[in-house]
Design a protein around this motif. Structure first.
Motif, PDB file in Angstrom:
ATOM      1  N   ALA A 249       0.840  -1.196   0.000  1.00 41.23           N
ATOM      2  CA  ALA A 249       0.000   0.000   0.000  1.00 41.23           C
ATOM      3  C   ALA A 249       0.880   1.253   0.000  1.00 41.23           C
ATOM      4  O   ALA A 249       0.587   2.228  -0.704  1.00 41.23           O
ATOM      5  CB  ALA A 249      -0.921  -0.003   1.216  1.00 41.23           C
TER       6      ALA A 249
ATOM      7  N   GLU B 290       2.044   1.660  -3.466  1.00 45.43           N
ATOM      8  CA  GLU B 290       0.975   2.233  -4.290  1.00 45.43           C
ATOM      9  C   GLU B 290       0.890   3.740  -4.086  1.00 45.43           C
ATOM     10  O   GLU B 290       0.758   4.515  -5.030  1.00 45.43           O
ATOM     11  CB  GLU B 290      -0.388   1.614  -3.903  1.00 45.43           C
ATOM     12  CG  GLU B 290      -0.603   0.221  -4.441  1.00 45.43           C
ATOM     13  CD  GLU B 290      -0.470   0.179  -5.953  1.00 45.43           C
ATOM     14  OE1 GLU B 290      -1.144   0.995  -6.610  1.00 45.43           O
ATOM     15  OE2 GLU B 290       0.321  -0.639  -6.462  1.00 45.43           O
TER      16      GLU B 290
ATOM     17  N   ARG C 233       1.419   6.612  -6.828  1.00 46.45           N
ATOM     18  CA  ARG C 233       0.413   7.636  -7.131  1.00 46.45           C
ATOM     19  C   ARG C 233       1.062   9.027  -7.074  1.00 46.45           C
ATOM     20  O   ARG C 233       0.787   9.895  -7.890  1.00 46.45           O
ATOM     21  CB  ARG C 233      -0.732   7.533  -6.113  1.00 46.45           C
ATOM     22  CG  ARG C 233      -2.055   8.021  -6.674  1.00 46.45           C
ATOM     23  CD  ARG C 233      -3.209   7.681  -5.748  1.00 46.45           C
ATOM     24  NE  ARG C 233      -3.312   6.243  -5.512  1.00 46.45           N
ATOM     25  CZ  ARG C 233      -3.402   5.698  -4.307  1.00 46.45           C
ATOM     26  NH1 ARG C 233      -3.402   6.443  -3.225  1.00 46.45           N
ATOM     27  NH2 ARG C 233      -3.503   4.397  -4.177  1.00 46.45           N
TER      28      ARG C 233
ATOM     29  N   ASN D 218      -4.563  10.750  -1.377  1.00 45.63           N
ATOM     30  CA  ASN D 218      -4.249   9.334  -1.142  1.00 45.63           C
ATOM     31  C   ASN D 218      -2.824   8.976  -1.557  1.00 45.63           C
ATOM     32  O   ASN D 218      -2.558   7.847  -1.950  1.00 45.63           O
ATOM     33  CB  ASN D 218      -5.212   8.403  -1.883  1.00 45.63           C
ATOM     34  CG  ASN D 218      -6.629   8.569  -1.391  1.00 45.63           C
ATOM     35  OD1 ASN D 218      -6.846   9.034  -0.275  1.00 45.63           O
ATOM     36  ND2 ASN D 218      -7.593   8.214  -2.217  1.00 45.63           N
TER      37      ASN D 218
ATOM     38  N   ASN E 126      -1.279   8.513   2.726  1.00 48.07           N
ATOM     39  CA  ASN E 126      -1.475   7.078   2.958  1.00 48.07           C
ATOM     40  C   ASN E 126      -0.233   6.403   3.544  1.00 48.07           C
ATOM     41  O   ASN E 126      -0.288   5.239   3.894  1.00 48.07           O
ATOM     42  CB  ASN E 126      -1.859   6.372   1.649  1.00 48.07           C
ATOM     43  CG  ASN E 126      -3.350   6.482   1.353  1.00 48.07           C
ATOM     44  OD1 ASN E 126      -3.949   7.513   1.599  1.00 48.07           O
ATOM     45  ND2 ASN E 126      -3.926   5.409   0.826  1.00 48.07           N
TER      46      ASN E 126
HETATM   47  C1  NAG Z   1      -5.441   5.538   0.733  1.00 49.09           C
HETATM   48  O1  NAG Z   1      -6.241   6.106   1.707  1.00 49.09           O
HETATM   49  C2  NAG Z   1      -7.603   6.167   1.371  1.00 49.09           C
HETATM   50  C3  NAG Z   1      -8.260   6.949   2.464  1.00 49.09           C
HETATM   51  O2  NAG Z   1      -7.883   6.416   3.703  1.00 49.09           O
HETATM   52  C4  NAG Z   1      -8.162   4.792   1.247  1.00 49.09           C
HETATM   53  O3  NAG Z   1      -9.524   4.853   0.882  1.00 49.09           O
HETATM   54  C5  NAG Z   1      -7.410   4.081   0.197  1.00 49.09           C
HETATM   55  O4  NAG Z   1      -7.829   2.753   0.127  1.00 49.09           O
HETATM   56  C6  NAG Z   1      -5.941   4.148   0.512  1.00 49.09           C
HETATM   57  N1  NAG Z   1      -5.271   3.590  -0.590  1.00 49.09           N
HETATM   58  C7  NAG Z   1      -4.496   2.566  -0.485  1.00 49.09           C
HETATM   59  C8  NAG Z   1      -3.892   2.090  -1.746  1.00 49.09           C
HETATM   60  O5  NAG Z   1      -4.313   2.028   0.597  1.00 49.09           O
END
Ligand code: NAG
Ligand code: NAG
Ligand code: NAG
Ligand code: NAG
Ligand code: NAG
Ligand code: NAG
Ligand code: NAG
Ligand code: NAG
Length: 602
Positions: free
Chosen positions: A28, A31, A35, A86, A90
């Motif tokens: 994550a 990711e 982004r 995000n 994140n």
């Molecule tokens: C990034 O954060 C957003 C808001 O908390 C969340 O909806 C999203 O899933 C997150 N993205 C990742 C890739 O974790």
């Protein structure tokens, strides 16, 4: 046996769950970084998106125990664009965020709400905007926050008090409005200069420096001038208040300008020379005919007219009270004091101004501070320096040693300092060819000084000026030896053995030049690197394996021609050798010039 059979699947599953969690967290984070890099341009293009883990990417720090991204450090990486949602927000285990000195836009503080581990935020010198959101004050681990030189707006909230660990808060050069709240943190650095704040400065900030508050037209109270109390301010006209505000702003920002102001006012009734004396020492004047001067020859700068109340030579102290020039193009001190001036910067030896003379000329004036040598010693040194000629040494045009003021005059150099170009938006103009030529010019200038038994004492990119065609001129030669310097040993250029800057040495010059070479190749500001990451530039370069220098160490702008790569690496080696910790291991400036010439020829 039964027992194990029964529990093994659960145990295994627990393991795989753990593995999945930590893996997916890092995934994550990856990711989120992708982004970020897909929207902002700049150094992130070097991130290899086929790597399963982001931990080897430039500027990304991971904690391998938790397998999470804990740091993002891309200072001065020419990132441009709006930080996407995000992305950074994140990275919930982020502890250190440095995106200083880029061209980023957006309201990033809103995104950080879930980054509760953040300790250090360095976002200065971008184009970020928005208000400081309430969620920001939940980041209770923050220790240092620098969001200066952006476009942040709104009020400074009293909720900063919730950030109990905060010690450094830099909010200067933004658009903050309203009063300064009474903040109880024990700040070791606090700066709100250059905003639109108003009202009384809370008493507990009274012993901070004036420099922490300047440039807020409507702020008052210690350490600034005291607030007009209610009844008085009702009686004062708007004009008078404006006068006070303008007066104090001038007083602290453009000191020379305010001396001009004084001199203009008294000019009508007093002689120019005495006006200067007044401005400098507040001695009451007596009327006198302006004396005639001859600026071409330093031997004849005393007034030819000795009649007058001060009684001629003998009664006159050893004050010549005029500018002395080395060549053509001299002018009167009075002309200088009448000129309008713009502050270019403050350095170790004093403040530099650009003065616009009435005759249309422009000169650079250095106002030296803390001069620690007698007038005789000063004059001897300046005259020696003034006679030295080299096409890459900035010549001293004239000087003045008064009781209060010590001034040096130089020709105006159009482009600016090497530092401002190399760390500014126009850095891509500095191709490898230009950089290597600049390096050679600087090296020959320093060698010239050394061959005349002089040391520079303060080599750094701020002191290299660039004229048209990027012709380099080394400035401030030998000046640091004339002043007592109080700057801490963190400049990033100072050789490790140097304790007292007045004792200059050739070896220390070579060290400074080595740092400058590394700076030219990496595009990294050594002082910032030292202050922000506590590491000197040679160690930073050597911390990267030589096989990866071209991708991790070189300034991106140098990667245009792969044929240059070998020579750039040779350059780095020259720089590292010059910046050896042990003075004896450093090359001599003569050797350095020979090597650079050879590299430039190959
Ligand atoms: C990034 O954060 C957003 C808001 O908390 C969340 O909806 C999203 O899933 C997150 N993205 C990742 C890739 O974790
Ligand atoms: C990117 O990473 C992949 C996998 O780690 C590797 O095979 C590839 O060579 C890398 N590309 C570059 C340009 O480094
Ligand atoms: C993290 O990795 C580095 C290098 O791979 C290693 O030296 C260090 O001990 C590791 N730290 C932890 C906490 O595992
Ligand atoms: C922070 O986390 C909460 C809960 O996961 C989520 O709803 C919120 O959108 C997140 N904020 C940001 C700015 O990502
Ligand atoms: C700051 O702390 C006070 C008192 O603990 C609390 O009432 C307030 O909501 C906090 N502010 C923020 C923005 O969290
Ligand atoms: C700064 O922010 C204000 C609004 O707060 C906006 O009007 C202005 O255009 C912004 N300036 C820059 C240079 O982005
Ligand atoms: C300001 O005063 C406080 C106590 O009155 C003291 O603790 C602090 O060190 C002073 N700060 C400076 C910069 O002098
Ligand atoms: C605060 O910032 C201003 C503007 O950048 C700067 O001139 C001043 O020196 C700073 N003050 C302190 C105390 O560092």
């Amino acid at each position: 046996m039964e027992f194990i059979n029964l529990f093994t699947p659960i145990f295994l599953c627990f393991l795989c769950f753990q593995f999945n969690v930590s893996f997916s967290d890092l995934a994550a984070d990856r990711e989120a970084l992708i982004r970020f890099s897909s929207v902002v341009q700049g150094n992130t293009i070097r991130w290899n998106s086929s790597d399963p883990s982001p931990c080897s990417w430039t500027g990304v720090l991971c904690d391998n125990a938790t397998n999470r991204v804990t740091g993002l450090r891309l200072p001065g990486a020419r990132l441009a664009g709006e930080i996407p949602p995000n992305s950074i927000g994140n990275l919930t285990k982020l502890r250190r965020l440095s995106l200083r000195g880029n061209l980023l836009r957006g309201e990033i503080l809103l995104d950080l709400e879930n980054c509760s581990e953040l300790r250090f935020i360095y976002l200065q010198n971008n184009r970020l905007s928005g208000e400081i959101p309430a969620t920001f004050f939940r980041l209770s681990n923050l220790i240092r926050v620098d969001i200066s030189s952006n476009n942040f707006s709104g009020e400074i909230s009293a909720s900063f008090n919730n950030l109990t660990r905060l010690t450094h808060l830099y909010l200067e050069n933004n658009q903050f409005t309203g009063p300064i709240p009474d903040l109880s943190s024990e700040f070791s650095q606090f700066n709100v200069s250059m905003n639109n704040l108003n009202g009384r400065i809370p008493r507990r900030f009274a012993n901070l420096s004036v420099n922490s508050f300047t440039g807020n037209q409507q702020l008052c109270g210690a350490p600034l001038s005291s607030c007009p109390n209610e009844s008085e301010s009702n009686k004062l006209s708007g004009g008078a208040i404006a006068g006070i505000v303008v007066g104090s702003a001038l007083g602290s920002i453009l000191i020379i300008a305010s001396i001009f102001f004084l001199c203009r006012n008294c000019h009508k009734s007093r002689t120019s020379r005495q006006a200067v004396q007044d401005a400098a020492s507040s001695i009451p004047p007596s009327p006198e005919k302006p004396p005639a001067y001859d600026f071409r020859s330093p031997d004849h700068i005393l007034p030819t007219d000795h009649s007058g109340s001060d009684g001629g030579y003998s009664a006159r102290p050893d004050n010549n009270d005029e500018l002395t020039f080395f060549g053509e193009g001299g002018f009167l001190l009075d002309d200088l004091l009448r000129a309008s001036a713009e502050m270019l910067g403050k350095g170790t030896v004093g403040t530099t101004y650009k003065a616009y003379l009435d005759n249309g000329g422009q000169v650079i004036v250095k106002r030296l501070k803390n001069v620690c040598v007698s007038k005789m010693e000063f004059t001897k040194k300046i005259v020696y320096l003034g006679k030295l000629y080299h096409e890459n040494l900035l010549p001293i045009k004239g000087y003045y040693y008064g009781k209060e003021e010590k001034l040096l005059v130089f020709d105006f150099i159009p482009i600016g300092s090497l530092s401002s170009v190399l760390h500014g938006e126009e850095r891509s103009q500095l191709t490898w060819e230009i950089r290597s030529r600049i390096a050679l010019q600087i090296a020959s200038a320093i060698e010239h000084l050394h061959s005349h038994n002089l040391c520079h004492g303060n080599i750094k990119s701020n002191n290299i000026l660039l004229a048209n065609g990027f012709q380099a001129s080394v400035s401030e030669s030998g000046l640091i030896q004339l002043v007592t310097s109080s700057t801490p040993n963190l400049s990033g250029y100072r050789a490790p053995e140097v304790i007292d800057t007045r004792i200059a040495s050739r070896e220390a010059d070579v060290y400074g030049f080595g740092i400058l070479l590394l700076e030219l190749v990496t595009g990294k500001d050594p002082t910032v690197l030292m202050n922000e990451e506590g590491i000197d530039l040679p160690r930073w370069v050597q911390g990267v394996d030589e096989s990866r220098w071209s991708s991790e160490v070189f300034d991106l702008n140098l990667l245009t021609n792969p044929n240059d790569e070998e020579n750039i690496v040779r350059f780095l080696h020259v720089g590292i050798r010059c910046a050896s910790q042990v003075p004896k291991r450093r090359s001599s400036m003569m050797e350095v010039v020979q090597r650079i010439k050879k590299i430039c020829k190959d």
